[in-house]
Every structure is written in structure tokens, then in C-alpha cells.
Design a protein around this motif. Structure first.
Motif, PDB file in Angstrom:
ATOM      1  N   ALA A  38      -5.429   2.602   5.205  1.00 25.24           N
ATOM      2  CA  ALA A  38      -6.548   2.873   4.306  1.00 25.24           C
ATOM      3  C   ALA A  38      -7.459   3.971   4.836  1.00 25.24           C
ATOM      4  O   ALA A  38      -8.415   4.359   4.174  1.00 25.24           O
ATOM      5  CB  ALA A  38      -7.365   1.597   4.084  1.00 25.24           C
ATOM      6  N   THR A  55      -9.443   6.479   2.354  1.00 27.66           N
ATOM      7  CA  THR A  55      -8.690   7.356   1.455  1.00 27.66           C
ATOM      8  C   THR A  55      -9.346   7.515   0.097  1.00 27.66           C
ATOM      9  O   THR A  55      -9.092   8.506  -0.597  1.00 27.66           O
ATOM     10  CB  THR A  55      -7.264   6.806   1.269  1.00 27.66           C
ATOM     11  N   ASP A  56     -10.207   6.554  -0.291  1.00 30.64           N
ATOM     12  CA  ASP A  56     -10.868   6.673  -1.595  1.00 30.64           C
ATOM     13  C   ASP A  56     -12.330   7.094  -1.470  1.00 30.64           C
ATOM     14  O   ASP A  56     -13.090   6.991  -2.440  1.00 30.64           O
ATOM     15  CB  ASP A  56     -10.761   5.362  -2.379  1.00 30.64           C
ATOM     16  N   GLY A  57     -12.745   7.537  -0.280  1.00 30.03           N
ATOM     17  CA  GLY A  57     -14.074   8.128  -0.155  1.00 30.03           C
ATOM     18  C   GLY A  57     -15.077   7.440   0.733  1.00 30.03           C
ATOM     19  O   GLY A  57     -15.801   8.128   1.474  1.00 30.03           O
ATOM     20  N   ASP A  86      -2.506   4.682   2.038  1.00 25.13           N
ATOM     21  CA  ASP A  86      -2.654   3.989   0.758  1.00 25.13           C
ATOM     22  C   ASP A  86      -3.921   4.489   0.072  1.00 25.13           C
ATOM     23  O   ASP A  86      -5.024   4.360   0.624  1.00 25.13           O
ATOM     24  CB  ASP A  86      -2.739   2.478   0.981  1.00 25.13           C
ATOM     25  N   PRO A  87      -3.819   5.048  -1.128  1.00 26.35           N
ATOM     26  CA  PRO A  87      -5.012   5.571  -1.819  1.00 26.35           C
ATOM     27  C   PRO A  87      -6.004   4.491  -2.226  1.00 26.35           C
ATOM     28  O   PRO A  87      -7.128   4.801  -2.613  1.00 26.35           O
ATOM     29  CB  PRO A  87      -4.423   6.280  -3.046  1.00 26.35           C
ATOM     30  N   ALA A  88      -5.600   3.208  -2.150  1.00 25.86           N
ATOM     31  CA  ALA A  88      -6.521   2.126  -2.540  1.00 25.86           C
ATOM     32  C   ALA A  88      -7.740   2.092  -1.627  1.00 25.86           C
ATOM     33  O   ALA A  88      -8.827   1.677  -2.024  1.00 25.86           O
ATOM     34  CB  ALA A  88      -5.797   0.786  -2.522  1.00 25.86           C
ATOM     35  N   GLY A  89      -7.568   2.519  -0.380  1.00 31.34           N
ATOM     36  CA  GLY A  89      -8.693   2.631   0.541  1.00 31.34           C
ATOM     37  C   GLY A  89      -9.523   1.380   0.709  1.00 31.34           C
ATOM     38  O   GLY A  89      -9.085   0.389   1.288  1.00 31.34           O
ATOM     39  N   SER A  90     -10.743   1.421   0.200  1.00 26.32           N
ATOM     40  CA  SER A  90     -11.701   0.327   0.411  1.00 26.32           C
ATOM     41  C   SER A  90     -11.237  -0.998  -0.188  1.00 26.32           C
ATOM     42  O   SER A  90     -11.737  -2.052   0.199  1.00 26.32           O
ATOM     43  CB  SER A  90     -13.059   0.709  -0.176  1.00 26.32           C
TER      44      SER A  90
END
Length: 255
Positions: A38, A55-57, A86-90
């Protein structure tokens, strides 16, 4: 295998594990687990801290330790990041918060007991003389020691009963250091595959140890039931004697 690196600063801890970054904040009250998949990137914040960009900020900040440790931790973190993220990140991050510990009742109770102790000794000294105050001081300490011994003896007896009722006997081994010197402890593995140690002055390389399957860390060397009972009775009698002597000294100004 290199041991997991840890950064500690002002009660906050960051641990770099094999597949995740574990952050402990507010002296352990808040725990954040960040899977490495992540993490988008990790960089210095321009100062002594490390910024972990998901990955998502969202960004998680790690307070740095000394410059060398911080740089080594950052290098190890960047190296441990997988190629595929994984773009799901948080969404993969888990946060666990524990209820804040309330230490003030313990501090209040401790201060109250201490004031009562000092006040009682002062009263005895003022009304019965310095000699009785000195005896009272020693008697209170003796009472606390005796009480602790009684509680410890009863607890040890309870543990021995549990070991006799459901204990599992295993062969424990004493390892050696690289220089050939033997460890000061025996090592054994419980039925769940977890390893435990038991410190002992025995010189044997192997020994039988009985451990409690419900509390695998609780163990003892086997011994005859009669000897176990005799020892506990003697310990309890000695502890009660110390306790009685202390109580007698406390009550001496009234006798």
C-alpha cells in the motif's frame, strides 16, 4: 537474516517487518499497520522525519531517531517495497486504538498510602518516642515483605497444582554461545510450536520440564509431590511468621 529495524522517538515506534510497516503512537495507545504493497513511496520530510506516501495519496509521518538510524531505516524501507503495489492504499491500512490508561488512581492511592505511612510514623514518634517510631518503620516494611511472601507462596502453590493437574512434560535443552559457553537457560517448544525459555542454574545439557498447556510460559522442573507440599508449607509458615512479626511491631504502641 537482518533483524527488523525499529525507530523510536518520543514514545512513538515504527517497526519495519517483512511485509508491513507497524506504527505505534501515543505510547502504544494507537497502532497502525501499513502493508508494504500500500506504500507508494517513502521520503525524508526535509528534516529528521520520514513521510510514507500511500498509493492513493494519504501520508503517514514517522518521527526519526538519530540521523544514522533514520537514514538506515529509510533505506531498508525503500528496499523492502515490492515492485507491484496495490492502488487501494489506505483501504488496506488497519488502525487499532486502545482506551487511554488512567494512571491517576494508582498515583493517588500510592501517595495516600505514603502520606498515611509517614503520618503514622510521625504520630508514633511524637507520642511514644523515637525508639517506637523506628520500630514502627521497620515493622511496616516487614509487614509488606511478609504480605508479598504470602501472596507469592500461595500463587506458586496454585501454579504447581495446575502443573500437577494438566502439565505436559517435555525435554528442554541448554544451548551454547559461539564461544562454547553454555546458555544460562533451557529452551523448550510447547504443543503449539512456540519456543520458551526457563532460566536455571542447573549444569545439565538437557532436563525434563513440565509446562502448562493453557499458560505455556509457565513451567517448572518435576519434583515429588511430598517434597512440593513440604516446601510450600514451610514457605507459607515462614511468610506468615514474617507478616505476624510485622503486624505485632505496628501494634506495639497500643500494647
Amino acid at each position: 537474516m537482518i533483524s527488523p529495524q525499529v525507530l523510536i522517538k518520543d514514545g512513538d515506534t515504527a517497526v519495519l517487518e517483512r511485509d508491513r510497516l507497524s506504527l505505534s503512537k501515543d505510547r502504544g495507545r494507537v497502532r497502525v499497520d501499513i502493508p508494504l504493497v500500500a506504500v507508494g513511496r517513502a521520503v525524508k520530510d526535509g528534516g529528521t522525519a520520514i513521510e510514507v506516501h500511500l498509493t492513493d495519496g494519504p501520508v503517514h509521518r514517522i518521527a526519526g531517531g538519530n540521523p544514522t538510524a533514520t537514514e538506515a531505516f529509510l533505506t531498508a524501507l525503500v528496499k523492502a517495497l515490492p515492485e507491484e503495489r496495490d492502488p487501494a492504499g489506505s483501504a488496506l491500512v488497519t488502525t487499532e486504538e486502545k482506551e487511554a490508561r488512567r494512571n491517576w488512581p494508582w498515583w493517588t492511592a500510592g501517595i495516600t498510602v505514603l502520606l498515611a505511612y509517614v503520618g503514622y510514623v510521625a504520630w508514633v514518634g511524637g507520642t511514644h518516642g523515637i525508639g517506637d517510631a523506628f520500630i514502627t518503620t521497620l515493622s511496616i516494611l516487614l509487614t509488606l515483605i511478609g504480605l508479598g511472601c504470602v501472596i507469592g507462596t500461595v500463587e506458586n502453590a496454585r501454579e504447581r497444582v495446575n502443573l500437577a493437574r494438566r502439565g505436559i512434560t517435555v525435554i528442554a535443552t541448554r544451548g551454547t554461545y559461539p564461544n562454547g559457553k553454555r546458555h544460562g537457560y533451557f529452551t523448550y517448544t510447547d504443543t503449539g510450536g512456540n519456543e520458551h525459555v526457563h532460566f536455571s542454574g542447573r549444569s545439565a545439557v538437557t532436563a525434563h520440564l513440565v509446562h502448562d498447556p493453557e499458560q505455556p510460559g509457565l513451567c517448572a522442573f518435576p519434583e515429588p509431590l511430598a517434597w512440593t507440599m513440604v516446601k510450600r508449607v514451610l514457605y507459607l509458615a515462614l511468610s506468615l511468621g514474617i507478616l505476624a512479626l510485622g503486624v505485632r511491631g505496628i501494634a506495639s504502641p497500643y500494647l
